[in-house]
Design a protein around this motif. Structure first.
Motif, PDB file in Angstrom:
ATOM      1  N   TYR A   1      40.061 -47.816 -58.269  1.00  0.00           N
ATOM      2  CA  TYR A   1      39.123 -48.939 -58.184  1.00  0.00           C
ATOM      3  C   TYR A   1      38.510 -48.912 -56.783  1.00  0.00           C
ATOM      4  CZ  TYR A   1      42.187 -50.437 -61.996  1.00  0.00           C
ATOM      5  OH  TYR A   1      42.948 -50.490 -63.132  1.00  0.00           O
TER       6      TYR A   1
ATOM      7  N   THR B   1      33.283 -49.679 -58.525  1.00  0.00           N
ATOM      8  CA  THR B   1      33.478 -48.423 -59.254  1.00  0.00           C
ATOM      9  C   THR B   1      34.894 -48.383 -59.830  1.00  0.00           C
ATOM     10  OG1 THR B   1      31.984 -47.298 -57.718  1.00  0.00           O
ATOM     11  CG2 THR B   1      33.388 -45.911 -59.097  1.00  0.00           C
TER      12      THR B   1
ATOM     13  N   GLU C   1      37.273 -45.515 -61.859  1.00  0.00           N
ATOM     14  CA  GLU C   1      37.341 -44.098 -62.236  1.00  0.00           C
ATOM     15  C   GLU C   1      38.673 -43.826 -62.941  1.00  0.00           C
ATOM     16  OE1 GLU C   1      37.156 -39.634 -60.217  1.00  0.00           O
ATOM     17  OE2 GLU C   1      36.980 -41.435 -58.971  1.00  0.00           O
TER      18      GLU C   1
END
Length: 411
Positions: free
Chosen positions: A87, A64, A66
């Motif tokens: 991360y 992920t 963001e």
């Protein structure tokens, strides 16, 4: 002349060609290597085997990224141009032995697939052996009919000589010609049966219907190892027949799946590690723990019930297969025993008696002691007994193939 008619109904392969047909072993070997149904089942078994490892593997991790604090007037995804960038890498871990249970389910399913292939192989081997017996039988019957045609020619010559000497009526020779023509018609029927038997055998072997087959070198041998029907049924009672073992494996897989669904009530966890970038530097690190909430209990209970029902169904199917095998074994054993006794009676008693009767009638006709009708009747009875011997041998071998499919004999 017609006594030595060649069997030209089908193409016979040359000795250099590696084709089946010379004996039962060649048919078995070709079937196991070339039958498309067995190849498909083997591929299914290999595919199921290949799924054992993946069944217990961890799920793929998740990554992920963001972006936080994006400037609305100058939007950008460059980490240095936003407020912060995080991360995260996450991995879900199934707990409570779920991976081991999933491996057990896949292992039993793979074992069932292999055993189903073995059970099908036994059935196909029995079908191929039966088709080969019919192929041999029709050729052997043609040989007997050809011999009868040849004997009728000899009888016709004897009748002609006696007519020329004024010792018999011309009708005797004409009657022999009529009988010989009738037997030639029977020969044509046998040749048609030979074509049909050859096509059936080739289809089971995965070959073209008109593919050449080798000529049988001898009477097929299909040994039955068991000494009694009780002895033959031991592998059924022990559950060692591949069809029964496959059913047991499927039931075991369903049983392990019941336990797997039960343990799905307990949550899995997901672990994650990450870092946060502010500007051009890593500002902080993060650790995440995520727990699955087993909220959908109704769906889980439904899956548990479905798994239990699948186990019950597998056990019921296994019982049905066992009953079917026992019934088939009893019927096949009865046919085999009856046909064997019939063949022995014909070979040991009827055939020698019919031979002696014909020889006596032939000698008596040559000296005018019996009429031609008696001679033809004796000849028909003798050759009829020989055809009955061939038919009884066929019935014995067909029943033996059926018994072997149940007892697991493959040699």
């Amino acid at each position: 002349m017609t006594a030595v008619l060649a069997l030209t109904a089908l193409p016979i392969a040359s000795a250099a060609e590696p084709v089946p047909g010379a004996n039962v072993s060649s048919v078995r070997d070709w079937l196991l290597q070339s039958n498309p149904q067995l190849r498909a089942l083997q591929a299914d078994a290999d595919a199921a085997e290949a799924m054992i490892g993946p069944a217990a593997a961890l799920p793929d991790p998740m990554a992920t990224v963001e972006w936080q604090g994006i400037d609305r007037s100058h939007p950008s995804l460059a980490p240095a141009n936003v407020g912060a960038t995080s991360y995260m890498v996450e991995q879900r871990f199934p707990l409570w032995g779920k991976r081991g249970l999933a491996r057990d389910v896949a292992t039993e399913q793979a074992r069932a697939a292999g055993l189903e292939r073995d059970a099908t192989a036994l059935e196909l081997l029995a079908q191929a052996e039966g088709a080969y017996v019919r192929y041999w039988h029709t050729r052997e019957a043609i040989v007997v009919v050809d011999r009868l045609i040849g004997l009728l020619e000899q009888v016709e010559e004897i009748a002609g000589v006696r007519y020329a000497l004024g010792l018999a009526a011309q009708q005797d020779a004409i009657r022999a010609q009529v009988e010989r023509t009738r037997m030639r018609g029977q020969r044509l029927e046998r040749v048609a049966q030979l074509r049909e038997a050859s096509s059936t055998l080739n289809a089971l072997l995965g070959r073209r219907a008109d593919a050449a087959l080798a000529e049988p070198v001898s009477t097929p041998e299909l040994a039955v190892a068991a000494s009694s029907v009780e002895d033959a049924g031991r592998n059924i009672a022990a559950g060692s027949h591949p069809a029964l073992e496959a059913g047991a494996a499927l039931a075991a897989a369903a049983g392990r799946n019941v336990e797997l669904e039960r343990r799905n009530r307990f949550p899995d966890v997901t672990l994650g590690v990450g870092a946060m970038q502010v500007g051009h530097r890593l500002d902080s690190y993060a650790v995440m723990l995520e727990v699955e909430i087993p909220f959908q209990q109704r769906a889980r209970r439904a899956r548990e019930r479905a798994s239990r029902l699948a186990e019950d169904a597998a056990l019921a199917r296994t019982d049905a297969v066992r009953n079917e095998l026992e019934g088939r074994l009893g019927a096949a054993w009865g046919r085999w025993q009856g046909a064997r006794e019939q063949r022995e009676l014909i070979e040991q008693t009827l055939l020698p008696q019919s031979d002696a009767n014909f020889q006596s009638a032939l000698a008596s006709y040559q000296v005018g002691e019996v009429d031609f009708a008696t001679l033809l009747a004796a000849l028909g009875a003798w050759q009829g007994a020989d055809l009955a011997r061939v038919d009884a041998t066929r019935d014995e071998l067909l029943a033996a193939a059926a018994v072997r499919a149940i007892t697991g004999d493959t040699q």
